[in-house]
Design a protein around this motif. Structure first.
Motif, PDB file in Angstrom:
ATOM      1  N   THR A 194      37.964  -4.479  52.574  1.00  0.00           N
ATOM      2  CA  THR A 194      38.583  -4.987  53.790  1.00  0.00           C
ATOM      3  C   THR A 194      37.919  -4.366  55.019  1.00  0.00           C
ATOM      4  N   SER A 244      42.487  -4.568  49.259  1.00  0.00           N
ATOM      5  CA  SER A 244      42.902  -3.526  50.192  1.00  0.00           C
ATOM      6  C   SER A 244      42.340  -2.169  49.769  1.00  0.00           C
ATOM      7  N   SER A 293      41.121 -11.677  51.902  1.00  0.00           N
ATOM      8  CA  SER A 293      40.266 -10.712  51.212  1.00  0.00           C
ATOM      9  C   SER A 293      39.699  -9.688  52.186  1.00  0.00           C
ATOM     10  N   GLY A 294      39.414 -10.128  53.425  1.00  0.00           N
ATOM     11  CA  GLY A 294      38.806  -9.232  54.407  1.00  0.00           C
ATOM     12  C   GLY A 294      39.781  -8.403  55.206  1.00  0.00           C
ATOM     13  N   LEU A 295      41.055  -8.830  55.262  1.00  0.00           N
ATOM     14  CA  LEU A 295      42.053  -8.116  56.054  1.00  0.00           C
ATOM     15  C   LEU A 295      43.196  -7.564  55.219  1.00  0.00           C
ATOM     16  N   GLY A 296      43.469  -8.202  54.086  1.00  0.00           N
ATOM     17  CA  GLY A 296      44.617  -7.822  53.274  1.00  0.00           C
ATOM     18  C   GLY A 296      45.846  -8.644  53.597  1.00  0.00           C
TER      19      GLY A 296
END
Length: 630
Positions: A444, A440, A414-417
């Motif tokens: 992110t 995204s 969820s935080g980086l994609g």
């Protein structure tokens, strides 16, 4: 599975070759003892050699994507390789210590065996690592008996049929119903039963959940809610389940069903639990700040081992949060088994209910203190425990059947994609659905730096490729939160357009957000981030953005016979075009007050029934069919 085997074999052979041809000969001639670092470095290099080719092969076959995704992808692959190498190196510690001691104490005449051991210790150690992984990833629960799903066929609840994974030769698996129709599941998250921590005693953390909420969702045409629940409310005391809370969950499922809405039951968490908040006066190092507990596990299951409650690069990376997740994954004090037991209790309650689409095992699980291992291998093991408990509970209820099981990667996705995920084969259950949260170009971390590692489109592509690797359907359990920049509308519409192109479903976050929600800015004048908006702190209703309401209400097939082959639906007006093939009843949501005009081919008995907020179109299909609604 094939890719996993290829990378594993490549890493093993690369490690053996490096050790036997380069490192071992040098070590046997050296006057100093064998060192752990030489071994760990060799195996780390082997890991990188094993995983980097997979990334190159994947890019050549599937494209390297847009934006900076190739950089992100190679970082993930190398990280996996490094993790594997370091873990293998740690396993070799006893070998290294023993060999170093013998080299110093044994006469040179007895060192012939030592040279042989130096050459072959790493392959043996790597084999031990693979064996350990095989034990950790033991086969999951038995596949559902054919009769278990057959019992559900034909049963319905307000036209809601039991759901399962449909698999047909030559086609990707999809979510479908007991009539053999593809079901997209489009709807919204509901957080009004979450047991949040309360940062401001004067502000409620959630809105009451009432039948009027579902009546309003029906006007959007939603056919699913992802209902967030709290383990802390389900089992506040170990081994004691709160029947009053379960009754509230049952009421929410029933009210949704009365309005034609399925429910995905989600055991939710943010920062592991509301019991991880920093004590008053906590001092954190630079770039870290005292943590506030949000929601999730009960107090008795929140084992932090005294780690500091200081958030770094986000609330979910606080040391105490990661230690709590690590203890859950390691089943410390049996809390992992108790988590699985909680799922069994929920599954028993809804085992025979076709209105329940399935179970989302754990919302955005933390990566633990060893990302790549805790957030993949050990997370997969926890999921396997929960699935086993669920299936055992369903099988004991008369009329029970096997529901869908939605599983997520860690919060890092969820935080980086993107992120590592539980290994393919972590469970052999046929009803699995891969359910990442596609944020995204939204929340992110790259957006805070002014760059894009994964675009909306690349986020979809990555999720789809991962789902294919699992042999599972894809369904995004959360999306949205595009903030307030000038291109909010553009991003919002791009997400929905890609969803139509790929013929997928999802649940937007969130239906109603209260002013006292710990994730809400305490200084905010509105309860931003929800579909339904209010002013803060007085809670007066606000109109939702018109374009958002229209886009979320767009026409779409609730269920389509056989296989959908194309789907286009306007986000600004009533204009739906779809094609498919199969025999059965097509069921389509059409928004708006005026009577729709429908035409197509391969359709008979077209009927229109007026519903709150729009219309339900049904028709019988036979073979290939097309439909255009305006």
């Amino acid at each position: 599975m094939a890719a996993t085997l290829v990378t594993g074999v490549a890493a093993v052979f690369a490690g053996v070759a490096l050790w036997r041809r380069v490192v071992a000969p040098g070590l046997t001639r050296a006057r100093t003892g064998v060192t752990l670092w030489s071994l760990a470095t060799t195996l780390t290099a082997a890991g990188v050699l094993g995983f980097a080719p997979l990334w190159l092969l994947d890019g050549c076959l599937n494209g390297f994507g847009g934006a900076l995704f190739p950089v992100a992808s190679v970082l993930v692959r190398v990280a996996e390789g490094v993790t594997a190498g370091v873990c293998a190196g740690v396993v070799c510690v006893p070998w290294v210590a023993e060999l170093a001691w013998r080299r110093r104490t044994e006469p040179s005449a007895q060192r012939g065996g030592l040279a042989w051991a130096v050459r072959w210790a790493p392959p043996v150690a790597v084999a031990a690592v693979l064996a350990l992984a095989a034990g950790t990833l033991a086969p999951g629960p038995a596949v559902a008996p054919v009769g278990a799903q057959a019992q559900a066929a034909g049963r319905d609840r307000n036209e809601l049929l039991p759901l399962s994974v449909l698999r047909r030769d030559g086609q990707a698996p999809v979510i479908g119903d007991s009539a053999g129709r593809q079901v997209l599941l489009r709807g919204v998250n509901v957080n009004q039963l979450i047991d949040y921590g309360q940062p401001d005693p004067a502000k409620a953390t959630v809105w009451p959940l009432e039948d009027s909420d579902y009546a309003r969702m029906e006007r959007y045409g939603f056919d699913v809610q992802r209902l967030a629940l709290s383990w802390s409310a389900l089992e506040p005391k170990r081994g004691v389940f709160d029947e009053a809370y379960l009754a509230r969950v049952r009421t929410a499922v029933d009210q949704a069903a009365d309005h034609g809405i399925h429910t995905v039951l989600d055991i939710h968490q943010d920062t592991f639990s509301k019991y991880v908040g920093a004590a008053p006066g906590t001092r954190c190092r630079a770039n870290a700040s005292p943590e506030f507990g949000n929601d999730g596990a009960p107090k008795w299951a929140t084992l932090t081992d005294g780690a500091k409650a200081c958030g770094f690069l986000g609330r979910d990376l606080a040391p105490n949060v990661q230690q709590a997740f690590t203890n859950l994954y390691n089943d410390t004090d049996g809390i992992g088994a108790e988590f699985a037991r909680t799922w069994g209790r929920l599954a028993k309650t809804f085992a025979d209910d076709p209105a329940v689409a399935g179970y989302d095992l754990l919302n955005e699980p933390g990566p633990g203190d060893a990302p790549g291992v805790t957030s993949s291998i050990l997370l997969g093991r926890l999921y396997q425990q929960a699935i086993t408990s669920i299936r055992a509970a369903e099988s004991k209820v008369a009329g029970g059947f096997h529901h869908l099981v939605f599983f997520e990667p860690s919060i890092l996705w969820s935080g980086l994609g993107f992120d590592t995920t539980p290994p393919v084969g972590f469970a052999d259950d046929p009803q699995l659905v891969f359910s990442p949260h596609l944020y995204s170009e939204s929340i992110t971390m790259d957006q805070g730096l002014g760059v894009t590692l994964t675009s909306i489109e690349q986020g979809y592509a990555t999720a789809e490729r991962t789902a294919r690797a699992y042999g599972a359907p894809l369904w995004s359990g959360e999306w949205g939160w595009f903030g307030e920049p000038g291109d909010f509308r553009s991003r919002f519409e791009r997400f929905l357009e890609r969803q139509n192109t790929e013929m997928l479903g999802s649940a937007i976050w969130v239906w109603k957000k209260a002013c006292g929600d710990p994730q809400n800015d305490p200084e905010a004048t509105t309860s931003g981030g929800g579909v339904v908006l209010y002013t803060c702190p007085d809670g007066k209703p606000l109109p939702s953005p018109a374009f958002e309401t229209t886009a979320l209400s767009q026409a779409y097939p609730r269920s389509a016979p056989g296989h959908l082959s194309s789907l286009r639906s306007s986000l600004t007006e009533r204009d739906l075009r779809l094609t498919g093939s199969g025999e059965g009843t097509l069921d389509v949501w059409v928004p708006g007050q005026g009577r729709p005009e429908a035409k197509g081919s391969g359709l008979t008995g077209i009927r229109l029934a007026e519903r709150p907020g729009g219309w339900r179109l049904t028709a019988h299909t036979s073979g290939r069919y097309t439909l255009h609604v305006a």
